[in-house]
Every structure is written in C-alpha cells, then in structure tokens.
Design a protein around this motif. Structure first.
Motif, PDB file in Angstrom:
ATOM      1  N   VAL A 627       0.850  -1.196   0.000  1.00 19.86           N
ATOM      2  CA  VAL A 627       0.000   0.000   0.000  1.00 19.86           C
ATOM      3  C   VAL A 627       0.883   1.243   0.000  1.00 19.86           C
ATOM      4  CG1 VAL A 627      -1.762   1.282   1.285  1.00 19.86           C
ATOM      5  CG2 VAL A 627      -1.894  -1.204   1.173  1.00 19.86           C
ATOM      6  N   GLY A 642     -14.020   4.883  -0.642  1.00 18.18           N
ATOM      7  CA  GLY A 642     -12.943   5.875  -0.824  1.00 18.18           C
ATOM      8  C   GLY A 642     -12.808   6.321  -2.277  1.00 18.18           C
ATOM      9  N   GLY A 646      -7.376  11.755  -1.761  1.00 19.71           N
ATOM     10  CA  GLY A 646      -6.967  12.542  -0.597  1.00 19.71           C
ATOM     11  C   GLY A 646      -5.476  12.791  -0.522  1.00 19.71           C
TER      12      GLY A 646
HETATM   13  P1  ADP Z   1      -9.160   7.499   0.541  1.00 22.69           P
HETATM   14  O1  ADP Z   1      -9.086   7.929   1.954  1.00 22.69           O
HETATM   15  O2  ADP Z   1     -10.283   8.067  -0.206  1.00 22.69           O
HETATM   16  O3  ADP Z   1      -9.035   5.993   0.383  1.00 22.69           O
HETATM   17  P2  ADP Z   1      -6.512   8.575   0.472  1.00 22.69           P
HETATM   18  O4  ADP Z   1      -5.614   9.020  -0.675  1.00 22.69           O
HETATM   19  O5  ADP Z   1      -6.700   9.563   1.530  1.00 22.69           O
HETATM   20  O6  ADP Z   1      -7.828   8.090  -0.194  1.00 22.69           O
HETATM   21  O7  ADP Z   1      -5.862   7.263   1.100  1.00 22.69           O
HETATM   22  C1  ADP Z   1      -5.416   6.213   0.296  1.00 22.69           C
HETATM   23  C2  ADP Z   1      -5.240   4.945   1.067  1.00 22.69           C
HETATM   24  O8  ADP Z   1      -4.119   5.070   1.929  1.00 22.69           O
HETATM   25  C3  ADP Z   1      -6.357   4.606   1.929  1.00 22.69           C
HETATM   26  O9  ADP Z   1      -7.345   3.862   1.241  1.00 22.69           O
HETATM   27  C4  ADP Z   1      -5.719   3.770   3.038  1.00 22.69           C
HETATM   28  O10 ADP Z   1      -5.637   2.415   2.672  1.00 22.69           O
HETATM   29  C5  ADP Z   1      -4.317   4.304   3.103  1.00 22.69           C
HETATM   30  N1  ADP Z   1      -4.140   5.181   4.292  1.00 22.69           N
HETATM   31  C6  ADP Z   1      -4.144   6.544   4.289  1.00 22.69           C
HETATM   32  N2  ADP Z   1      -3.879   7.023   5.535  1.00 22.69           N
HETATM   33  C7  ADP Z   1      -3.685   5.941   6.333  1.00 22.69           C
HETATM   34  C8  ADP Z   1      -3.386   5.771   7.765  1.00 22.69           C
HETATM   35  N3  ADP Z   1      -3.221   6.812   8.585  1.00 22.69           N
HETATM   36  N4  ADP Z   1      -3.276   4.473   8.248  1.00 22.69           N
HETATM   37  C9  ADP Z   1      -3.415   3.439   7.379  1.00 22.69           C
HETATM   38  N5  ADP Z   1      -3.711   3.526   6.050  1.00 22.69           N
HETATM   39  C10 ADP Z   1      -3.848   4.764   5.536  1.00 22.69           C
END
Ligand code: ADP
Length: 692
Positions: A627, A642, A646
């Motif tokens: 990820v 999602g 973001g």
């Molecule tokens: P969304 O929140 O719409 O999925 P983001 O770009 O904000 O899109 O986040 C992408 C992905 O990153 C999320 O789906 C999640 O799996 C991972 N992620 C983001 N922030 C965190 C966090 N603080 N802890 C764990 N996973 C996270």
C-alpha cells in the motif's frame, strides 16, 4: 502515378547528362592535345631532316667543285710536264713523279698525232690496270676523247668503262686526253687514265665524314664507283649533283644513312617531346584535381541536401537575421507558424510583418540591445509574442545564437523559435482541472460528512424539540391552572436551552459551509493553532462517531506560517480522517488506544527559511508495504467508499507551498503523517520582536 516521381526523374537524368558531357569534353581535350603533340614531334623531325638534307646538298655541290678544281690542277701539272718537251725516256721521270703524287691517275701516256703510244708510265700503287683486258681494246674510247680534245683545244674526258682486274674484281676508269702543242702546233696527246674510285677517295674523300658515302653514277642511277659507306634501304638522305666534265657528264651522289630510327633525333624534337610529356603530366594532374573537386562538389551537394531535408522536416521555426535585424533566411516551419511566405519575410524592412504593431516599438528596443555584437544571450531563450497573418497573436520561445561565417566573422543571428501556445493552453487546462479536482474532493468530503452532520444535528434538534415540547406543556398547564407567574422561570430556561441548541446546530452547519465556500486562494500568515481550531469541529464530528479521542499538542512558540488557509485545512482534515478510519478496525478491548494526536512544532531550519512541522499521529493498523508504494497514486484506495484522491491532493498542496509531506510507521503501531510549511518571515520577526 506518384506526383513526386515526375519531380524526381529529371534530376538524375540531368546529372548523368552533365557527367557524360564533361567526359566528352575531357576526351576531346586529350585527343586534341595528343594530335598537337604528335604533329609537333613530326614537324620537328621533318625540320631536322630538311636541315640535314640541305647541308648535304651544299656538301655535294662543294665536293663537285673540289673534284673539278683538282682535275684542272692535274691538267695544269700535265701541261707543265709537257712544256719542257724532253725525249720519251727523259719524260718518264717527271711523269712517274706525277703519278707518285696523284694516286687517282692509273696510267699516263704520251701519244703521237696518230694516237700511237710514244711513252707511258703506270701508277706505282697498283699492277697495271690494263693487264687483263689489254690497252688496245680501249683504243676507241681514247680515240673519242682525243677527237673531242682536238675539237675543244683543251682537255676532254671519255665515257667511263669497266676494266676487269687480275684479282677478280674490276675497276671503272675513264681517260682524259690533253692535246699537246709545240710552238702553236698540235704535236700529240697526253692521255691520263683516271680510276673513278680513286678520284672519289683522293679528290673528295678527305672531307667525307663517317657514315657518308660518295658515288659516281650514270644519269639513270647506275652506280659506277663508290667511296665510303653506301646507304642501304630506302631510309637514306641522298643529294646529287652533276659533274660536268668536257666530253663526259656524271652524277655525283652523296648518301647518308638515316641511322637507327631514333624517336627523338635531335635536341629540338627531344625538347618538344619533353614539353609534351610535361603537358600530359600537367593534364593528368589537372584531371586528378578535377576528379577530387568533383568528389568534393558531390559531397557538398549531399551535405546540402541533407541539411535542407533536415531544416524542412523541423517543427522548430528557424530564422536568420543580418546585423541590421533583417530576415535573411526562414525555414518552412517558421513560415507555417506565422502564416507568411518566405519571400514576404526575406529582406523585409523593419519592423517585420510578424511583430504585433502595438509591441513593435518595445521589440525594436529589445532587439537593438540584444543584437549588439558581443551581447550575451540567455541559453534558455526568452519569451515573446508574434502575430500571424490573420492578426492573431501567439506566444513563442526564442533561442538565439550568433551566426558565424567560414572565416569566423559574425554576420548575423540565428534563432530557433518554438510556438508555445499549445503548451500554455495545456498548462492552463491542467491548472483548471487541478482546481476542479480539489473542489470535487472537498465536496466529496462534505458528502461524506452529510451523514455525520445529520447525526450531529439530530442531538440539538432533538433537544430543541424536547425543550419546545416541555415549554408547550408548561404553557398548556399554566393556561389550565391559571398560574402564569410560576412557569416563567422554567420557560425562560427552556427558551435559553432552545437558543443554545439552535446556535450549536448553526455552528455545525457554518463550519461545513465555511469549509466549502471559502475559495479565495491567498496566502496569508496564520498561527498554526488557528488552523487546527478551524478543522476541529469537523474532526470532532467524525471522532465522536468513531469513538476516537482527539488530542492537540501545539507548541505555542511556533511562528505563524504562510499558507493558503483553505487548502491546508483540507490537508489536516484529510489526514485526521484517514487516521481515524485506520483506527476503526481495532477491537473493542483496545478502545483506549483510539487516540488521534494533532501535533505542531518547529522543524529544522536553515539560514534562508524556517519551517513548522505538522504531524497527524494515529495508532491504527499501519500501512503495509504494497500500500505504501502506491499511497500517493491518484485513485488508489483500499476503502469501499474511498476516492483515493486525498493523499495525492495533500502532497500537491504541500509541495505548492514549498513544503514536504511524508509518513513513517509509529511504534508500536500506527502511522505518523508529517508535513512542513514555511514560516511567514516578516511577520515572524515582528512576532518575535513583540514577544521577545
Ligand atoms: P481514501 O481515503 O479516499 O481511500 P486517500 O488518498 O486519503 O484516499 O488514502 C489512500 C489509502 O491510503 C487509503 O485507502 C488507506 O488504505 C491508506 N491510508 C491513508 N492514511 C492511512 C493511515 N493513517 N493508516 C493506514 N492507512 C492509511
């Protein structure tokens, strides 16, 4: 048929034609030269042989004169011999002496009037020449000669005749008869027999050079006597002259062998030949030089064609200008760019037709300063605006370099021109779409919050509703019991509560409204705490729903940061929401772990800038390796609802501010997202001055 075929065919044909014509010229030149040279050599040879011939003509005339002179002297000697008129015996002595002195005379006879021999002497150098034939057999010849002598009253010569000799060979001789007179009366004859070969050797032979032959011949060419080397074959120089003696005429013939047929018989011919060889050598050198030139010409034509093809295929506009700024060359791409023909551009007076009239004066000044010889031009070029034929303007990027000719002198300027209107349009487009994307993301956040909002508004609305119902009940019971004064306190309390709850509901709505509506993109100095406070109502909304505690750790000494407030608030909100969602999956037993920390502190600074570090710390499930790798890729998400926009937007926003956004795992679990923002310098200083 392909139209280009028609255009291309004449070129090779013309080339072939020119080539064959050149070769024909060369062949003609070489032939002419060869003809000229061989004629020269031949003429030189001819001249030489004519020289030899005329020398021989002179020689033979001289020789004939010599022979005649010698014969005359002999006659005189004989007359002297007879003058003393001795007796026949006494005569023999001087006669013998005379024969001693003259080898050419074979026999001297003194004959009487009837031609009977009175006395005679023979040459001491030979046996008697008449030994085999007998003198009597030649009496007729002597008779003819003496008859002629009597007629001429002087010496006369007989025709020559052949005398076979004892050694098997023969000798051609002739008789000379000289009348002898005593006291004016003919008294007898003196007959001298001359040997023709000895006449040649004694009277003329001394002047003869080697390789020459001298002969007496008859008129028909029959050779009578020979001295020296007779010429053989037809290749001989021959000069003849008549030897006219009284009573006899012979031909004196001088011969000379041409010698071995030499190619260069004399100096002149050798000179001409040497010059011819030199000429041929020069011609060969010239030919080689010509060949080299042809090759160079050919290579040059190739290079030129290559360059032309390259220029024509370029999409970059090319323009050359002289030192006065007039256009001297344009390529097709440039013409296409400005929509003008090359002939309309070349040598056009200032200003050129592609300058917008309103900018012409400014351009003129700019050009004057830029085109000054020795001015240094920026390598990255400069931007300008050009005008098309239809009057439309378009932005261009111009990269200019001095134009240096073959001798290293600057003759003008060369420019490469790029039409950047498409680039500008794309930049504009991407900026607009970025804005739109951010607005969309914001709206998405709002949409997500709508449910939270309804949940949150439920509470004040329920409270308002129950207070309102309670107040209504109070009013109804007061009306029934007619005790208005007792209820007024309770009613007032209820109304205040209603007002409070309504205000609370209004705040909730306003916070969302503010977030959505604030659009002006201005960077302003703002205290970090204010940023946190602004997002706090929305963060707490979600925190309450998810059962998360939110802690704020703000270092109050942090200077205000320079940022676009709306954007940074959205970043904070995004990170906080992600953090809270990451903690959602924790089991109920670890509920106390559900803490989200928002931290602000000063970050590492350097001499030029100072930074403030914002951190959003969760104790959620953390981010697995696969990820993490795709975290900032737009539309990457692990959540069902999602959007995956973001984090990529957060990074763009922070980078636009010159900052850095990153993340690292939190021990023992969770993730810490940090980003930095620059300190607003002037304000920071005044702030420090005020506080310090
Ligand atoms: P969304 O929140 O719409 O999925 P983001 O770009 O904000 O899109 O986040 C992408 C992905 O990153 C999320 O789906 C999640 O799996 C991972 N992620 C983001 N922030 C965190 C966090 N603080 N802890 C764990 N996973 C996270």
């Amino acid at each position: 048929m392909n139209p280009s075929d028609g255009a291309e065919t004449p070129a090779p044909t013309a080339g072939r034609h020119r080539w064959s014509r050149r070769w024909a010229l060369w062949a003609l030149l070489v032939t002419l030269l060869a003809a000229l040279l061989s004629t020269l050599v031949w003429l030189a040879g001819r001249y030489e042989s004519s020289q030899v011939q005329s020398r021989m003509e002179q020689d033979v005339v001289q020789t004939a004169t010599d022979i005649r002179g010698a014969l005359t002297r002999n006659v005189q000697s004989m007359q002297a011999l007879q003058a003393s008129s001795p007796g026949p015996e006494a005569w023999r002595v001087p006669a013998t002496e005379l024969l001693h002195a003259h080898r050419e005379i074979m026999r001297l006879e003194w004959r009487d009037m009837a031609l009977a021999t009175v006395s005679h002497v023979e040459t001491p150098y030979r046996l008697s020449v008449f030994e085999r034939l007998g003198r009597d057999n030649t009496q007729a010849d002597v008779g003819f000669a003496c008859a002629a002598a009597r007629r001429f009253s002087g010496p006369a010569y007989s025709t020559s005749y052949f005398l076979p000799q004892a050694d098997g060979l023969g000798l051609e001789v002739l008789d000379m008869c000289l009348p002898v007179s005593t006291a004016g009366r003919l008294a007898g004859y003196l007959v001298a027999t001359y040997s023709l070969p000895d006449m040649l050797s004694e009277l003329a032979g001394r002047q003869l050079t080697r390789g020459q032959g001298l002969a007496f011949t008859e008129a028909d060419g029959t050779r009578l006597a020979m001295h020296g080397n007779p010429a053989r074959g037809s290749r001989a120089y021959v000069a003849q002259h008549l030897l006219d003696l009284p009573g006899n005429t012979m031909v004196l013939r001088l011969e000379r062998q041409v010698g071995t047929p030499a190619l260069f018989p004399n100096l002149l011919t050798a000179l001409v030949a040497a010059m011819s060889i030199a000429l041929v050598a020069v011609l060969a050198l010239l030919g080689r030089d010509m060949r080299r030139r042809l090759k160079v010409e050919h290579d040059l034509a190739d290079a030129l064609a290559f360059r032309k093809a390259m220029e024509d295929s370029l999409v970059t506009g090319m323009r050359a200008r002289d030192l006065q700024g007039r256009v001297t060359y344009v390529n097709p791409a440039f013409c296409q760019m400005v929509g003008l023909e090359a002939r309309e551009l070349l040598r056009h007076s200032m200003p050129p037709p592609y300058w917008p009239p309103e900018l012409a004066e400014e351009y003129q000044q700019r050009q004057a300063s830029r085109l000054a010889v020795g001015a240094t031009l920026p390598r990255e070029g400069f931007e300008s605006v050009f005008m098309r034929r239809d009057g439309s303007r378009f932005p261009v990027l111009i990269i200019e370099a001095p134009l240096i000719n073959a001798v290293g002198k600057q003759t003008g300027w060369m420019s490469a021109i790029l039409d950047v209107s498409e680039q500008r349009r794309i930049e504009e487009l991407s900026r607009a779409s970025q804005d739109r994307l951010q607005a969309t993301a914001r709206l998405a956040t709002v949409g997500e919050m709508a449910s939270l909002l309804s949940h949150e508004l439920n509470q004040p609305l329920a409270a308002i509703s129950s207070y309102a119902t309670g107040s209504l009940n109070l009013l109804q019971s007061a009306a029934a019991e007619a005790q208005p004064a007792d209820n007024s306190e309770g009613l007032q309390l209820a109304m205040r509560r209603i007002a409070e709850q309504a205000e609370r509901a209004g705040k909730v709505i306003k916070s969302v409204h503010d977030f959505v509506r604030r659009r002006e993109q201005v960077r302003e100095p703002i205290a970090p705490r204010l940023l946190l406070d602004a997002v706090m109502p929305l963060v707490s909304l979600q925190a309450r729903k998810l059962g998360v505690r939110v802690l704020m750790q703000v270092d109050e000494s942090c200077a205000p940061v320079l940022c676009d407030r709306t954007m940074v608030e959205q970043v904070l909100l995004n990170l906080a929401r992600n953090g809270m969602q990451a903690m959602q999956g924790l089991d109920k037993s670890r509920r106390f772990d559900r803490v989200l920390i928002l931290r602000v502190r000063a970050a590492a600074s350097n001499a030029y800038s100072r930074w403030v570090e914002f951190a959003v710390i969760d104790h959620g499930e953390g981010i697995p390796e696969e990820v993490a790798r795709r975290l900032f890729t737009p539309f990457f998400t692990t959540k069902a609802e999602g959007m995956g926009l973001g984090l990529s937007l957060c990074r763009t926003v922070i980078e636009q501010h010159g900052g850095f956004l990153g993340f690292e795992p939190m021990q023992p679990q969770g993730t810490i997202f940090t980003f930095t923002l620059p300190v607003a310098v002037t304000v920071a200083m005044s702030h420090e001055a005020a506080t310090g």
